[in-house]
Design an enzyme around this catalytic site. Structure first.
Site, PDB file in Angstrom:
ATOM      1  N   ARG A 121     -33.182  43.665 -12.934  1.00  0.00           N
ATOM      2  CA  ARG A 121     -31.791  44.314 -12.866  1.00  0.00           C
ATOM      3  C   ARG A 121     -31.069  43.935 -11.350  1.00  0.00           C
ATOM      4  O   ARG A 121     -30.447  44.708 -10.871  1.00  0.00           O
ATOM      5  CB  ARG A 121     -31.961  45.679 -13.001  1.00  0.00           C
ATOM      6  N   LYS A 143     -18.335  35.724  -8.749  1.00  0.00           N
ATOM      7  CA  LYS A 143     -18.411  35.527 -10.112  1.00  0.00           C
ATOM      8  C   LYS A 143     -19.682  34.617 -10.499  1.00  0.00           C
ATOM      9  O   LYS A 143     -19.912  33.628  -9.603  1.00  0.00           O
ATOM     10  CB  LYS A 143     -17.221  34.858 -10.428  1.00  0.00           C
ATOM     11  N   GLU A 185      -8.528  22.163  -5.711  1.00  0.00           N
ATOM     12  CA  GLU A 185      -8.402  23.707  -5.342  1.00  0.00           C
ATOM     13  C   GLU A 185      -7.997  23.963  -3.948  1.00  0.00           C
ATOM     14  O   GLU A 185      -7.372  25.115  -3.804  1.00  0.00           O
ATOM     15  CB  GLU A 185      -9.848  24.289  -5.638  1.00  0.00           C
ATOM     16  N   LYS A 225      -9.629  33.091   0.089  1.00  0.00           N
ATOM     17  CA  LYS A 225     -10.213  33.713  -1.164  1.00  0.00           C
ATOM     18  C   LYS A 225     -10.899  35.209  -0.805  1.00  0.00           C
ATOM     19  O   LYS A 225     -10.654  35.971  -1.757  1.00  0.00           O
ATOM     20  CB  LYS A 225     -11.208  32.834  -1.826  1.00  0.00           C
ATOM     21  N   GLU A 235     -10.717  41.274 -10.344  1.00  0.00           N
ATOM     22  CA  GLU A 235      -9.577  40.584 -10.872  1.00  0.00           C
ATOM     23  C   GLU A 235      -8.616  41.165 -11.852  1.00  0.00           C
ATOM     24  O   GLU A 235      -8.340  40.840 -12.874  1.00  0.00           O
ATOM     25  CB  GLU A 235     -10.270  39.429 -11.709  1.00  0.00           C
ATOM     26  N   ARG A 239      -5.824  38.945  -7.772  1.00  0.00           N
ATOM     27  CA  ARG A 239      -6.765  37.525  -7.777  1.00  0.00           C
ATOM     28  C   ARG A 239      -6.062  36.792  -9.078  1.00  0.00           C
ATOM     29  O   ARG A 239      -6.530  35.610  -9.063  1.00  0.00           O
ATOM     30  CB  ARG A 239      -7.931  38.159  -8.277  1.00  0.00           C
ATOM     31  N   ASN A 243      -5.264  31.870 -10.349  1.00  0.00           N
ATOM     32  CA  ASN A 243      -5.114  31.086 -11.339  1.00  0.00           C
ATOM     33  C   ASN A 243      -3.987  30.093 -11.520  1.00  0.00           C
ATOM     34  O   ASN A 243      -3.693  29.393 -12.447  1.00  0.00           O
ATOM     35  CB  ASN A 243      -5.018  31.905 -12.630  1.00  0.00           C
ATOM     36  N   HIS A 246      -4.002  26.938 -13.658  1.00  0.00           N
ATOM     37  CA  HIS A 246      -5.084  27.046 -14.411  1.00  0.00           C
ATOM     38  C   HIS A 246      -4.853  27.302 -15.692  1.00  0.00           C
ATOM     39  O   HIS A 246      -5.508  26.813 -16.789  1.00  0.00           O
ATOM     40  CB  HIS A 246      -5.927  28.041 -13.893  1.00  0.00           C
ATOM     41  N   HIS A 250      -6.408  24.450 -17.896  1.00  0.00           N
ATOM     42  CA  HIS A 250      -7.578  24.709 -18.834  1.00  0.00           C
ATOM     43  C   HIS A 250      -7.282  24.261 -20.269  1.00  0.00           C
ATOM     44  O   HIS A 250      -8.148  23.562 -20.943  1.00  0.00           O
ATOM     45  CB  HIS A 250      -7.690  26.260 -19.065  1.00  0.00           C
ATOM     46  N   HIS A 262     -12.450  19.515 -14.308  1.00  0.00           N
ATOM     47  CA  HIS A 262     -11.666  20.574 -14.103  1.00  0.00           C
ATOM     48  C   HIS A 262     -10.574  20.397 -12.992  1.00  0.00           C
ATOM     49  O   HIS A 262      -9.675  20.712 -13.169  1.00  0.00           O
ATOM     50  CB  HIS A 262     -12.490  21.714 -13.925  1.00  0.00           C
TER      51      HIS A 262
END
Ligand code: NAD
Length: 357
Positions: A121, A143, A185, A225, A235, A239, A243, A246, A250, A262
């Site tokens: 955990r 993330k 990025e 960031k 998010e 946040r 994107n 993106h 994507h 990417h």
């Protein structure tokens, strides 16, 4: 050494950025962790280059190291690999007092984060970021995720590390294509951050320039960031600015079936959406050209025939950022001034393919 603090609701940690940190990793880790067992997870490209020296330094600082190497590439971000690694920790008798260190790029970081967050955990976690993508983006924000088949990042959690180490020396062995992909990025972040950072990316003309300026680029990218993540841990609000480029990116990344990386798809996505918002008077004239100049200077693509095809719109419908038929698109009202523009899905063909939106 630059230190960027990340202060979250339940945890504070530091991102340490410099050239040469890889020469004193053991000391850096020992500043945040007492001696313990450490699972040192890396991949089959990074391992042969850096595993031995990292293991030696950690051992000299009092850590008992279990080295674990996964095959390089996105395929290792899987439940199967995570399960295998968790089994290896269990066999080696790891307890909740022990830790996981990721030594690699975004793949190893995301995968190791999943392992650390699930094992008993949750056990302590540190990231040593070796690719530019990891050094400017993926190692910060908490993330973690694995993929399921073709569905990227479908399972994961927010799980924060105790420390992130960024050494620009690692970039000497990174391929130019991987380096430049991560730089997409950086250009994005510089446009979101403001004129000072945008002027710095304006001076970068080659992969060699990226390597030379890497400490500055990482420091500014991570600081931006971290600021966003601190303001919006899960998010929901700010946040979303990350994107930028993106939503379209994507879609074409998926349509290109592996032909576009990417970062390459995001480069195209940023320029495409910026052009549309410029046409509609939301983004000031000149910003698209400025973005394009920065991306093409290092060989990133800025256009694709896949934009505006029926399949492209189908991917926008399927986008996980599609909230009840409305897309939250990120536009630049100025350099350093991102805004969210809500667009109904049914307006997208007109927005992308021509008429004033
Ligand atoms: N968690 C997040 O917030 C976040 C953000 C952005 C991207 N990501 C994830 O990150 C991944 C992409 O990251 P990436 O581009 O670092 O991919 P990656 O980890 O696959 O690294 C790219 C390639 O470079 C190699 N490599 C890494 N460091 C090296 C070095 N110093 N020398 C030589 N080779 C080296 C790797 O073995 C790999 O072949 C994707 O899975 C993406 O989903 C996550």
């Amino acid at each position: 050494m630059t230190t960027v603090p990340v202060e979250l609701t339940n945890k504070t940690y530091e991102v340490k950025i410099d050239q040469g940190i890889s020469q004193h990793l053991g000391d850096e880790v020992a500043q945040v962790w007492s001696p313990r067992k450490v699972a040192l997870i890396t991949d089959s490209n990074v391992g042969p280059l850096y595993l031995d020296q990292t293991q030696r330094q950690l051992a000299a600082a009092g850590f008992e190291v279990l080295p674990l190497t996964v095959p390089a590439g996105e395929g290792s971000k899987s439940f199967a690999t995570a399960g295998d690694l968790i089994g290896r920790l269990a066999s080696a008798g790891f307890t909740r007092q022990d830790g996981v260190i990721a030594l690699g790029g975004g793949v190893v970081g995301d995968l190791s984060g999943v392992v650390a967050s699930l094992y008993m955990r949750g056990i302590a976690f540190i990231q040593i970021a070796t690719s530019l993508t990891a050094q400017v983006d993926s190692s910060v924000g908490g993330k973690t995720a694995v993929n399921l088949g073709d569905t990227k990042n479908i399972a994961g959690s927010f799980y924060q590390p105790d420390l992130v180490l960024v050494d620009s020396d690692y970039l000497k062995t990174l391929s130019d294509r991987d380096l430049v992909e991560g730089y997409g990025e950086v250009v994005k972040t510089s446009a979101l951050d403001g004129p000072e950072f945008f002027a710095i990316t304006g001076e970068i003309k080659s992969p060699a320039d990226i390597r030379r300026q890497a400490v500055e680029l990482s420091t500014r990218s991570i600081a931006y960031k971290a600021r966003i993540v601190m303001a919006d841990e899960k998010e929901s609000g700010q946040r979303q600015f990350l994107n930028f480029g993106h939503t379209f990116g994507h879609a074409i990344e998926l349509l290109a079936h592996g032909k576009l990386r990417h970062g390459e798809a995001i480069a195209i996505g940023m320029v495409t959406i910026s052009q549309r918002f410029e046409r509609d008077g939301i983004t000031p004239v000149g910003i698209t050209e400025a973005l394009k100049a920065r991306l093409t200077a290092v060989g990133l693509p800025t256009d694709s025939d896949l934009i505006g095809t029926p399949e492209f719109f189908q991917h926008l419908v399927n986008d996980k950022k599609n909230r009840g038929g409305v897309l939250n698109l990120v536009a630049l009202a100025a350099i350093g001034e991102p805004v969210i523009v809500k667009k109904p899905i049914e307006d997208m063909p007109a927005f992308v393919n021509g008429q004033k939106g």
